[in-house]
Design a protein around this motif. Structure first.
Motif, PDB file in Angstrom:
ATOM      1  N   UNK A 157      76.422  82.388 -59.311  1.00 34.35           N
ATOM      2  CA  UNK A 157      76.280  82.236 -61.058  1.00 34.35           C
ATOM      3  C   UNK A 157      76.991  83.394 -61.501  1.00 34.35           C
ATOM      4  N   UNK A 158      76.658  84.778 -61.116  1.00 35.02           N
ATOM      5  CA  UNK A 158      77.378  85.635 -61.861  1.00 35.02           C
ATOM      6  C   UNK A 158      78.898  85.853 -61.936  1.00 35.02           C
ATOM      7  N   UNK A 159      79.677  85.115 -60.657  1.00 41.51           N
ATOM      8  CA  UNK A 159      80.891  85.109 -60.522  1.00 41.51           C
ATOM      9  C   UNK A 159      81.580  84.188 -61.395  1.00 41.51           C
ATOM     10  N   UNK A 160      80.787  82.874 -61.472  1.00 35.50           N
ATOM     11  CA  UNK A 160      81.553  81.726 -62.218  1.00 35.50           C
ATOM     12  C   UNK A 160      81.129  81.720 -63.633  1.00 35.50           C
ATOM     13  N   UNK A 161      80.054  82.385 -64.051  1.00 34.97           N
ATOM     14  CA  UNK A 161      79.714  82.419 -65.354  1.00 34.97           C
ATOM     15  C   UNK A 161      80.218  83.761 -66.276  1.00 34.97           C
ATOM     16  N   UNK A 162      80.717  83.392 -67.239  1.00 33.78           N
ATOM     17  CA  UNK A 162      81.151  84.611 -68.199  1.00 33.78           C
ATOM     18  C   UNK A 162      79.886  85.517 -68.354  1.00 33.78           C
ATOM     19  N   UNK A 209      73.177  86.672 -71.314  1.00 29.56           N
ATOM     20  CA  UNK A 209      72.239  85.735 -72.223  1.00 29.56           C
ATOM     21  C   UNK A 209      71.208  84.971 -71.653  1.00 29.56           C
ATOM     22  N   UNK A 210      71.389  84.591 -70.490  1.00 31.17           N
ATOM     23  CA  UNK A 210      70.375  83.609 -69.519  1.00 31.17           C
ATOM     24  C   UNK A 210      69.364  84.714 -68.936  1.00 31.17           C
ATOM     25  N   UNK A 211      70.067  85.822 -68.555  1.00 39.02           N
ATOM     26  CA  UNK A 211      68.887  86.775 -68.096  1.00 39.02           C
ATOM     27  C   UNK A 211      68.051  87.624 -69.379  1.00 39.02           C
ATOM     28  N   UNK A 212      68.710  87.579 -70.446  1.00 37.73           N
ATOM     29  CA  UNK A 212      67.937  87.945 -71.530  1.00 37.73           C
ATOM     30  C   UNK A 212      66.931  87.074 -71.966  1.00 37.73           C
ATOM     31  N   UNK A 213      67.312  85.887 -71.836  1.00 39.42           N
ATOM     32  CA  UNK A 213      66.330  84.586 -72.246  1.00 39.42           C
ATOM     33  C   UNK A 213      65.355  84.746 -71.384  1.00 39.42           C
ATOM     34  N   UNK A 248      64.007  86.958 -69.344  1.00 43.15           N
ATOM     35  CA  UNK A 248      63.253  88.367 -69.327  1.00 43.15           C
ATOM     36  C   UNK A 248      62.629  88.442 -71.006  1.00 43.15           C
ATOM     37  N   UNK A 249      62.988  87.603 -71.694  1.00 43.28           N
ATOM     38  CA  UNK A 249      62.395  87.938 -73.192  1.00 43.28           C
ATOM     39  C   UNK A 249      63.095  88.902 -73.956  1.00 43.28           C
ATOM     40  N   UNK A 250      64.355  89.225 -73.268  1.00 45.53           N
ATOM     41  CA  UNK A 250      65.016  90.447 -74.111  1.00 45.53           C
ATOM     42  C   UNK A 250      66.002  89.901 -74.998  1.00 45.53           C
ATOM     43  N   UNK A 251      66.202  88.625 -75.209  1.00 48.93           N
ATOM     44  CA  UNK A 251      67.376  88.216 -76.077  1.00 48.93           C
ATOM     45  C   UNK A 251      66.993  88.615 -77.517  1.00 48.93           C
ATOM     46  N   UNK A 252      68.266  88.788 -77.973  1.00 52.13           N
ATOM     47  CA  UNK A 252      68.011  89.362 -79.346  1.00 52.13           C
ATOM     48  C   UNK A 252      67.964  88.392 -80.437  1.00 52.13           C
TER      49      UNK A 252
END
Length: 98
Positions: A77-82, A88-92, A94-98
């Motif tokens: 996922x980390x290689x294939x995803x910009x 943004x996915x990790x932020x969403x 963990x609740x850290x999205x802005x």
């Protein structure tokens, strides 16, 4: 590594000042939720030890070793995803999205 991790996390977050707990409430809840998922996906210590031994004794060690399917999926996922999308996915998660 995960033994007692949630207890330590709770201890640290409980020690925050009330206004900091409120400020970071979503992030704390999301991180705690993600830690629970990661705890369930973690490979047993013996499996990790075997992979570490293989890496240490390899004639030509690889730069990275994936221990289980969860690790392979995360790496892919980390290689294939910009980067911005992955972040943004990790932020969403963990609740850290802005």
């Amino acid at each position: 590594i995960w033994s007692g991790a949630l207890d330590r996390f709770d201890s640290v977050t409980d020690s925050l000042a009330p206004h900091h707990r409120e400020l970071y409430r979503k992030h704390i809840a999301g991180t705690r939720r993600m830690m629970g998922v990661l705890q369930k996906q973690a490979a047993p210590a013996g499996t990790v030890a075997k992979v570490v031994e293989r890496a240490l004794t390899a004639r030509r060690p690889h730069p990275r070793y994936q221990v289980n399917l969860a690790g392979r999926v995360q790496l892919a996922a980390s290689i294939l995803t910009p980067t911005r999308v992955f972040d943004a996915v990790v932020g969403a998660t963990t609740g850290a999205r802005r």
